[in-house]
Design an enzyme around this catalytic site. Structure first.
Site, short mmCIF file in Angstrom:
data_model
loop_
_atom_site.label_atom_id
_atom_site.label_comp_id
_atom_site.label_asym_id
_atom_site.label_seq_id
_atom_site.Cartn_x
_atom_site.Cartn_y
_atom_site.Cartn_z
N TYR A 1 1.09 -0.95 0.02
CA TYR A 1 0.19 0.05 0.00
C TYR A 1 1.02 1.33 0.34
O TYR A 1 2.00 0.85 -0.29
CB TYR A 1 -0.86 -0.40 1.36
CG TYR A 1 -0.16 0.44 2.54
CD1 TYR A 1 -0.74 1.55 3.09
CD2 TYR A 1 0.41 -0.18 3.50
CE1 TYR A 1 0.16 1.80 3.67
CE2 TYR A 1 1.37 -0.51 4.19
CZ TYR A 1 1.11 1.08 4.92
OH TYR A 1 1.78 1.85 6.40
N LYS B 1 6.30 -1.77 2.05
CA LYS B 1 5.65 -1.24 2.25
C LYS B 1 4.46 -2.55 2.00
O LYS B 1 3.69 -2.18 1.24
CB LYS B 1 5.20 0.19 1.94
CG LYS B 1 4.16 1.06 2.49
CD LYS B 1 3.82 2.31 2.24
CE LYS B 1 3.47 3.09 3.29
NZ LYS B 1 3.94 3.55 4.55
N LEU C 1 12.04 1.56 6.58
CA LEU C 1 10.89 2.29 5.00
C LEU C 1 11.74 3.21 4.57
O LEU C 1 11.62 4.65 4.86
CB LEU C 1 9.05 2.97 5.60
CG LEU C 1 8.67 2.86 4.13
CD1 LEU C 1 8.31 1.68 3.94
CD2 LEU C 1 7.33 3.29 4.63
N GLU D 1 12.66 3.16 13.55
CA GLU D 1 11.79 4.40 13.31
C GLU D 1 10.76 4.65 13.60
O GLU D 1 10.23 3.62 14.80
CB GLU D 1 11.69 4.20 11.67
CG GLU D 1 11.24 3.25 11.17
CD GLU D 1 10.15 2.17 10.11
OE1 GLU D 1 10.63 3.11 9.31
OE2 GLU D 1 10.45 1.51 9.34
#
Length: 287
Positions: free
Chosen positions: A33, A146, A203, A179
């Site tokens: 996505y 992702k 990511l 992250e």
């Protein structure tokens, strides 16, 4: 709700948007996505979001069902039908539909699903400062894709909420930061911004990429390296970035203040620079 969603070439009311139970996104999370912010009649960072979507699909050997312009046309129509002025467009592509088997067929037709969400982007409530809760990073090893496999983030964000924080900060077993739950993370110390370098561990944030480019163009010192939770606690400032929140100040981590516990001048500069860039470079939501 009266929201219209896009599903495989059709625009239908959300109550009529039905995904088959044998879609591999349902059975295996076999899907990717992306999310594009909508702000003042513009798609923010559209081309880089499409490139990241295509990269994630390529990593999983899922054919991209639409090209750049085709997706843009569909997103524009979706925004118009929902009269979205500020918020985000969510895009999901699954491998397709077939009977349950770990090994997938070679000729599956990918499924494309999109919907809009109204959100406060410019006046995000987090601009006054948010808190983070550090949690173990238990996600799979290909965080650069992702994927819709987000259970690790779901658990991390739930733990953050239970602790009274607004976001999770992911920590590896050796104490290094990766992250946040759904955003890139930066600290400021010794007159330079620090963020983790790209790898399979994080990511490739689209907003992160733009912020790094802005640092270079504005000659703001920035270092891409691994750093620890202890360094976060000792930082002068911290902030995060994502498509729908832009840039937000982090004022506490694990109930400890970051710096003086207030949004700092480096954060303010980066948010201002990014908003100016976003407005100047955004792709119109109108054909």
């Amino acid at each position: 709700m009266n929201r219209i969603v896009y599903l495989n070439g059709r625009y239908v009311p959300e109550r009529e948007a039905v995904i088959p139970v044998f879609d591999r996104a349902v059975l295996f999370g076999d899907a990717v996505y992306d999310v594009v912010a909508v702000l003042e009649g513009r798609f923010i960072n559209y081309d880089n979001h499409f490139l990241r979507l295509a990269r994630s699909l390529d990593a999983l050997s899922i054919p991209c069902p639409v090209d750049r312009d085709g997706l843009l046309d569909a997103a524009r129509e979706l925004v118009a039908r929902n009269r979205l002025s500020e918020g985000a467009v969510y895009v999901q592509v699954s491998r397709g539909v077939e009977d349950r088997d770990f090994l997938y067929g070679k000729d599956l037709a990918p499924s494309l699903f999109m919907f809009t969400q109204e959100k406060a982007v410019l006046n995000h409530p987090g601009t006054s400062g948010i808190g983070l809760k550090s949690v173990p990073d238990i996600r799979w090893a290909r965080r650069d894709i992702k994927s819709v496999n987000l259970l690790g983030q779901v658990l991390a964000k739930a733990a953050a909420r239970e602790a009274g924080a607004q976001e999770a900060l992911m920590i590896e077993a050796d104490g290094h930061v990766t992250e946040c739950g759904s955003s890139s993370f930066f600290i400021f110390k010794d007159n330079r911004i620090v963020t983790r370098p790209l790898s399979r561990s994080i990511l490739p944030g689209v907003t992160r990429k733009a912020l790094i480019a802005l640092c270079r163009s504005h000659r703001i010192p920035l270092e891409e390296r691994r750093f620890t939770l202890d360094e976060v606690h000792a930082a002068d400032e911290a902030f995060l970035s994502s498509a729908s929140s832009l840039v937000l100040p982090v004022v506490r981590v694990d109930d400890r203040p970051v710096g003086d516990g207030r949004p700092g001048p480096v954060y303010a500069t980066m948010r201002e620079n990014y908003i100016r860039y976003a407005m100047d470079s955004g792709v119109s939501t109108v054909p």
